[in-house]
Design a protein around this motif. Sequence first.
Motif, PDB file in Angstrom:
ATOM      1  N   ALA A   9     -18.695 -13.952 -17.128  1.00 10.56           N
ATOM      2  CA  ALA A   9     -17.725 -14.452 -16.163  1.00 10.56           C
ATOM      3  C   ALA A   9     -18.427 -15.319 -15.133  1.00 10.56           C
ATOM      4  O   ALA A   9     -19.623 -15.196 -14.914  1.00 10.56           O
ATOM      5  CB  ALA A   9     -17.009 -13.295 -15.482  1.00 10.56           C
ATOM      6  N   THR A  10     -17.678 -16.226 -14.549  1.00 10.83           N
ATOM      7  CA  THR A  10     -18.238 -17.116 -13.547  1.00 10.83           C
ATOM      8  C   THR A  10     -17.389 -17.098 -12.293  1.00 10.83           C
ATOM      9  O   THR A  10     -16.216 -16.724 -12.329  1.00 10.83           O
ATOM     10  CB  THR A  10     -18.274 -18.571 -14.055  1.00 10.83           C
ATOM     11  OG1 THR A  10     -16.946 -18.951 -14.419  1.00 10.83           O
ATOM     12  CG2 THR A  10     -19.184 -18.724 -15.244  1.00 10.83           C
ATOM     13  N   ALA A  11     -17.993 -17.503 -11.194  1.00 15.01           N
ATOM     14  CA  ALA A  11     -17.255 -17.606  -9.951  1.00 15.01           C
ATOM     15  C   ALA A  11     -17.838 -18.729  -9.121  1.00 15.01           C
ATOM     16  O   ALA A  11     -19.007 -19.091  -9.282  1.00 15.01           O
ATOM     17  CB  ALA A  11     -17.312 -16.288  -9.178  1.00 15.01           C
ATOM     18  N   GLY A  12     -17.026 -19.288  -8.272  1.00 13.92           N
ATOM     19  CA  GLY A  12     -17.494 -20.324  -7.362  1.00 13.92           C
ATOM     20  C   GLY A  12     -17.039 -19.985  -5.965  1.00 13.92           C
ATOM     21  O   GLY A  12     -16.106 -19.204  -5.786  1.00 13.92           O
ATOM     22  N   GLY A  13     -17.714 -20.538  -4.976  1.00 10.02           N
ATOM     23  CA  GLY A  13     -17.312 -20.221  -3.611  1.00 10.02           C
ATOM     24  C   GLY A  13     -17.665 -21.327  -2.649  1.00 10.02           C
ATOM     25  O   GLY A  13     -18.021 -22.430  -3.062  1.00 10.02           O
ATOM     26  N   LYS A  14     -17.522 -20.992  -1.331  1.00 11.70           N
ATOM     27  CA  LYS A  14     -17.738 -22.039  -0.333  1.00 11.70           C
ATOM     28  C   LYS A  14     -18.968 -21.736   0.516  1.00 11.70           C
ATOM     29  O   LYS A  14     -19.551 -22.630   1.116  1.00 11.70           O
ATOM     30  CB  LYS A  14     -16.511 -22.117   0.585  1.00 11.70           C
ATOM     31  CG  LYS A  14     -15.262 -22.582  -0.154  1.00 11.70           C
ATOM     32  CD  LYS A  14     -14.105 -22.739   0.814  1.00 11.70           C
ATOM     33  CE  LYS A  14     -12.795 -22.975   0.059  1.00 11.70           C
ATOM     34  NZ  LYS A  14     -12.077 -21.697  -0.199  1.00 11.70           N
ATOM     35  N   ASN A  15     -19.366 -20.467   0.571  1.00 11.65           N
ATOM     36  CA  ASN A  15     -20.404 -20.062   1.514  1.00 11.65           C
ATOM     37  C   ASN A  15     -21.732 -19.770   0.805  1.00 11.65           C
ATOM     38  O   ASN A  15     -21.962 -18.694   0.271  1.00 11.65           O
ATOM     39  CB  ASN A  15     -19.913 -18.825   2.279  1.00 11.65           C
ATOM     40  CG  ASN A  15     -20.993 -18.299   3.219  1.00 11.65           C
ATOM     41  OD1 ASN A  15     -21.877 -19.051   3.643  1.00 11.65           O
ATOM     42  ND2 ASN A  15     -20.934 -17.016   3.522  1.00 11.65           N
ATOM     43  N   ALA A  16     -22.628 -20.767   0.827  1.00 13.75           N
ATOM     44  CA  ALA A  16     -23.904 -20.624   0.134  1.00 13.75           C
ATOM     45  C   ALA A  16     -24.801 -19.579   0.799  1.00 13.75           C
ATOM     46  O   ALA A  16     -25.686 -19.007   0.174  1.00 13.75           O
ATOM     47  CB  ALA A  16     -24.607 -21.972   0.070  1.00 13.75           C
ATOM     48  N   GLY A  25     -15.383 -16.868  -2.315  1.00 18.41           N
ATOM     49  CA  GLY A  25     -14.843 -17.538  -3.496  1.00 18.41           C
ATOM     50  C   GLY A  25     -14.132 -16.581  -4.416  1.00 18.41           C
ATOM     51  O   GLY A  25     -13.891 -15.415  -4.078  1.00 18.41           O
ATOM     52  N   GLY A  26     -13.788 -17.071  -5.568  1.00 19.24           N
ATOM     53  CA  GLY A  26     -13.119 -16.255  -6.565  1.00 19.24           C
ATOM     54  C   GLY A  26     -13.550 -16.685  -7.934  1.00 19.24           C
ATOM     55  O   GLY A  26     -14.217 -17.711  -8.097  1.00 19.24           O
ATOM     56  N   GLY A  27     -13.189 -15.905  -8.926  1.00 19.37           N
ATOM     57  CA  GLY A  27     -13.579 -16.283 -10.269  1.00 19.37           C
ATOM     58  C   GLY A  27     -13.050 -15.331 -11.299  1.00 19.37           C
ATOM     59  O   GLY A  27     -12.127 -14.565 -11.039  1.00 19.37           O
ATOM     60  N   GLY A  28     -13.614 -15.377 -12.472  1.00 24.02           N
ATOM     61  CA  GLY A  28     -13.163 -14.503 -13.543  1.00 24.02           C
ATOM     62  C   GLY A  28     -13.746 -14.953 -14.850  1.00 24.02           C
ATOM     63  O   GLY A  28     -14.608 -15.837 -14.889  1.00 24.02           O
ATOM     64  N   GLY A  29     -13.272 -14.339 -15.925  1.00 24.22           N
ATOM     65  CA  GLY A  29     -13.768 -14.706 -17.237  1.00 24.22           C
ATOM     66  C   GLY A  29     -13.524 -13.600 -18.217  1.00 24.22           C
ATOM     67  O   GLY A  29     -12.527 -12.884 -18.122  1.00 24.22           O
ATOM     68  N   GLN A  30     -14.427 -13.446 -19.166  1.00 24.69           N
ATOM     69  CA  GLN A  30     -14.280 -12.389 -20.151  1.00 24.69           C
ATOM     70  C   GLN A  30     -15.081 -11.167 -19.699  1.00 24.69           C
ATOM     71  O   GLN A  30     -15.882 -11.262 -18.790  1.00 24.69           O
ATOM     72  CB  GLN A  30     -14.800 -12.870 -21.505  1.00 24.69           C
ATOM     73  CG  GLN A  30     -14.099 -14.105 -21.987  1.00 24.69           C
ATOM     74  CD  GLN A  30     -15.082 -15.235 -22.184  1.00 24.69           C
ATOM     75  OE1 GLN A  30     -15.548 -15.849 -21.230  1.00 24.69           O
ATOM     76  NE2 GLN A  30     -15.429 -15.486 -23.429  1.00 24.69           N
ATOM     77  N   PRO A  31     -14.887 -10.048 -20.385  1.00 15.63           N
ATOM     78  CA  PRO A  31     -15.600  -8.833 -19.978  1.00 15.63           C
ATOM     79  C   PRO A  31     -17.120  -8.974 -20.041  1.00 15.63           C
ATOM     80  O   PRO A  31     -17.823  -8.362 -19.251  1.00 15.63           O
ATOM     81  CB  PRO A  31     -15.119  -7.799 -20.994  1.00 15.63           C
ATOM     82  CG  PRO A  31     -13.812  -8.311 -21.462  1.00 15.63           C
ATOM     83  CD  PRO A  31     -13.903  -9.789 -21.416  1.00 15.63           C
ATOM     84  N   PHE A  32     -17.613  -9.800 -20.979  1.00 19.05           N
ATOM     85  CA  PHE A  32     -19.073  -9.894 -21.098  1.00 19.05           C
ATOM     86  C   PHE A  32     -19.676 -11.082 -20.352  1.00 19.05           C
ATOM     87  O   PHE A  32     -20.850 -11.104 -20.051  1.00 19.05           O
ATOM     88  CB  PHE A  32     -19.483  -9.936 -22.574  1.00 19.05           C
ATOM     89  CG  PHE A  32     -19.192 -11.258 -23.234  1.00 19.05           C
ATOM     90  CD1 PHE A  32     -20.205 -12.190 -23.342  1.00 19.05           C
ATOM     91  CD2 PHE A  32     -17.924 -11.568 -23.707  1.00 19.05           C
ATOM     92  CE1 PHE A  32     -19.947 -13.403 -23.932  1.00 19.05           C
ATOM     93  CE2 PHE A  32     -17.669 -12.774 -24.295  1.00 19.05           C
ATOM     94  CZ  PHE A  32     -18.676 -13.700 -24.407  1.00 19.05           C
ATOM     95  N   GLY A  89     -22.454 -20.807  -6.739  1.00 20.74           N
ATOM     96  CA  GLY A  89     -21.763 -20.287  -7.913  1.00 20.74           C
ATOM     97  C   GLY A  89     -22.489 -19.074  -8.471  1.00 20.74           C
ATOM     98  O   GLY A  89     -23.683 -18.888  -8.220  1.00 20.74           O
ATOM     99  N   LEU A  90     -21.755 -18.246  -9.172  1.00 21.11           N
ATOM    100  CA  LEU A  90     -22.322 -17.038  -9.757  1.00 21.11           C
ATOM    101  C   LEU A  90     -21.940 -16.936 -11.234  1.00 21.11           C
ATOM    102  O   LEU A  90     -20.850 -17.321 -11.618  1.00 21.11           O
ATOM    103  CB  LEU A  90     -21.767 -15.787  -9.055  1.00 21.11           C
ATOM    104  CG  LEU A  90     -22.051 -15.636  -7.558  1.00 21.11           C
ATOM    105  CD1 LEU A  90     -21.193 -14.520  -6.994  1.00 21.11           C
ATOM    106  CD2 LEU A  90     -23.520 -15.355  -7.326  1.00 21.11           C
ATOM    107  N   SER A  91     -22.885 -16.427 -12.047  1.00 19.29           N
ATOM    108  CA  SER A  91     -22.550 -16.122 -13.434  1.00 19.29           C
ATOM    109  C   SER A  91     -22.988 -14.703 -13.739  1.00 19.29           C
ATOM    110  O   SER A  91     -24.080 -14.304 -13.342  1.00 19.29           O
ATOM    111  CB  SER A  91     -23.286 -17.065 -14.386  1.00 19.29           C
ATOM    112  OG  SER A  91     -22.884 -18.387 -14.161  1.00 19.29           O
ATOM    113  N   VAL A  92     -22.160 -13.963 -14.417  1.00 18.17           N
ATOM    114  CA  VAL A  92     -22.505 -12.593 -14.784  1.00 18.17           C
ATOM    115  C   VAL A  92     -22.438 -12.447 -16.290  1.00 18.17           C
ATOM    116  O   VAL A  92     -21.454 -12.831 -16.904  1.00 18.17           O
ATOM    117  CB  VAL A  92     -21.537 -11.575 -14.138  1.00 18.17           C
ATOM    118  CG1 VAL A  92     -21.867 -10.159 -14.594  1.00 18.17           C
ATOM    119  CG2 VAL A  92     -21.597 -11.688 -12.625  1.00 18.17           C
TER     120      VAL A  92
END
Length: 871
Positions: free
Chosen positions: A849-856, A840-847, A810-813
């Motif tokens: 956002a999070t995303a999740g995926g399958k390939n670590a 993976g895919g994701g999204g959120g607000q401009p400041f 997972g990613l957080s920005v």
Amino acid sequence: MNAADIRKTFTDFFASKNHTIVHSAPMVIKNDPTLMFTNAGMNQFKDIFLGNTHAKYPRIANSQKCLRVSGKHNDLEEVGRDTYHHTMFEMLGNWSFGDYFKKEAIEWAWELLTEVYKIDKDRMYVTVFEGDKKDGIPADTDALSFWKTHISEDRILYGSKKDNFWEMGDTGPCGPCSEIHIDIRSAAERKKIDGKILVNKGDPHVIEIWNLVFIEFNRLSDGKLVPLPAKHVDTGMGFERLCMVIQGKKSNYDTDVFQQIISEIAKQSGKKYGDDLKSDIAMRVIADHLRAIAFAIADGQLPSNNKAGYVIRRILRRAVRYGYTFLGFREPFIHELVQVLVKQMGDFFPELKSQQELIRKVIAEEEISFLKTLSTGIQRFENYIESNNGKKIIDGSFVFELFDTFGFPIDLTQLMAKEIWWNVDMTEFNKNMEMQKTRSRQAATVDAEDWIELKPVTETEFVGYDLLSADVVILKYRKVKTKDKEFFQVVFDKTPFYAESGGQIGDSGYFESNGEKFSIDDTKKENNLTIHITKKLPKELTATFKAAVDKEKRLLIENNHTATHLLHSALKQVLGTHVEQKGSLVDDERLRFDFSHFSKMTDEEILKTEQLVNEKIRQNIVLEELRDIPISEAKKMGAMALFGEKYGDHVRVIAFDRKYSIELCGGTHVHATRQIGFFKIVSESAIAAGIRRIEAITADKAEQFISNKLDIIMQLQDILKSPKDIVKSVTQLLEQNSRLQKQIEELQKEKALGLKNELIKKIKKIGNINFLAEQVTLDAVGAKDLAYAMKNDIEDLFLVLAYESEGKPGLSVMISENLVSEKKLDASKIVRELAKEINGGGGGQPFFATAGGKNAEGIEKALNKAVEFLT
RNA sequence: GGGGAAUUAGCUCAGUUGGCUAGAGCGUUUGACUGGCAGUCAAAAGGUCGACGGUUCGAUUCCGUUAUUCUCCA
């Protein structure tokens, strides 16, 4: 003559003609799917006319409480506009079951009206049936010739099938009828137009006063008529109309039946009756509806959100609405009128008097809740006007929503629109309404085929009090199709199956023959006919079957039913004699008991009730069943009757220790109370003003309940290492816990601070941006917390956190807000780009956002890529 | 029997293209001011967003089932 005298004169008159005078049956009907309320005097004798029950007396007369809210001659919305329609009214009637016929019925009707009540013969007209070619029935010359001996022939009119042929339904008993009409117009008016012309033409002053029905045919499902072996008389005279005629008034509402109530309404509203048409109508509506509601509640029907209860609620709301719009009432007021009604009718209808307080409270509660509905409706209306500023027309769909979903009366919407010079799109509204109606009609069509009779139908003998299986034959059956179901209804000559009644659910089980077995899923009662519901029919329908009830289930039901009786008596002892049953549900899982009581039961009261019931269970009281005793004897014994019993001179009495519990009841019970084992109340709650509900369980269900609770305690003890006082030790634990919690929070803060500080050290300054892309060992929530914490500390932050949890990357920005606006950075877009690396895919607000995926595997690549977004 | 709606803190309710680590008022608790009552100010506590399942990186929000309540039609 006042109303009470008029009523008494009627019953005295027929008593003198050897009629048995019976009580009014309850206005609320159970066990008849086609009818919710008594709408005619003959309802309580329907079973006799259908041949399902034998008449106990050949001649009967009474005054019957009736309620009509819909039908060909009566629409709730019309009541009160004119001066002679009502929702609740009394129907005076006399009956002959295979005894006297047309001659006597006509003679006595005439005698009573002209000689006893002294009504002017000169003002009366009668109608007789003119015959119908299609049905092949000749004119009713019998009635005609009997009438001729009393009244001159030019006052006898012929009526068509519509007015002068009475039918109970599409099929069944029917026959010609003869009506007596009366002309109460002034002399001048009578001179202008002959009253004869106005008969059956809807003139409010030339009205039908008495209808004499001569039941002599049976209509078969193919439309053919066959003569009945026993001919019956069924008559009905509107009590309120009769009072109007005798008291020389022009309106039912001007009689003493209504005037006291109306003058109280006038007093409260500060308006005078007779001053203004609109406020007059409002007062009539309120006076009429008050009676309907009060009697319905007294008969055990509380306002509710569906079926019969909803009909009552709507009647009450209509009264409130009229008071609100035309009399200016903004506070509950109808409940204040109850005392006037009770003063007036409480003597003849003691059920009103005994439940006065309950009636008042229930009405008050309902009034409050409807006034709330009105105010939310007004709020919605105003919101609509505001957001459609200057449109000047209100959408039909919005008005419909307001009406359909929020119950806001359409006439109020129109009124409010008019006040601000807006229009309402009624065409659109009506279109929506029509759609709703057709949809309902389609869904409501139950496709029942004709009954197929294998043997002449007699009364089904119920053997289920003594036996759980019996050898039976099929009398008749039919196929029924509803929208998504298809099943058969089967009637046996006798049955051990108890049909749903008095709150006890119907039995299930099976019937079998020649090794073929068919399940019976439910048992219901329709017009005294016990109907077994099954999905499949045997091939050999004329065989003898073994019909057997599901024994285990029946036993559980009996446990709960007997427990209900024990509970009822216990409540009377613990809380007081004001406790009255208001509803009951008994099935194999639990029992539900609604009763009148005005406050929440305390824990001690509940405990005491349980103790008393369990004590009675342990005493192993043996069932005393009196299966067929006169109702007068049952009452002498002190049996509790519910909502007044239907006429019938023999009843079944169930007692568990006559001094403790004795009730009129048709249900099935345990032979001795110890079988119930154990009784436990699981909830006590309010269901309406003045009504409480207890839910309870018995036998193994109750045992299970207790052992589950005990199990929890045992586990607690185990976990807590068997302390002397569990409560104390848990309290201590909780205190300790909250102390530790605080410490942990502090420690975590420190730890997070440590992690944060470590990460802060790794921040690279790229241009004026503080950049960091790191993998952390946290989950999504932890990463989020960390990101927010970093944002609070570091300015001009561009942070990418990567983590792996449960095998998924997972990613957080997180980007500082000033960067978002100044540099047009968008965390949402960035995280989507980065997520490509981890599939993976994701999204959120401009400041953030999070995303999740399958390939670590892609985490490193994603982190490396992050820096590209800075430029 | 069919349609529509509601269910968010103890209470009354906000919370829309799914992401503002869930808000307001009243009430509760604590503290300050005051001789006391009351009040004013300040702070805090309090939420499985009816239940279950699904879609999604993420559901109070979308979908399905269910419970309860409201409402209209039959």
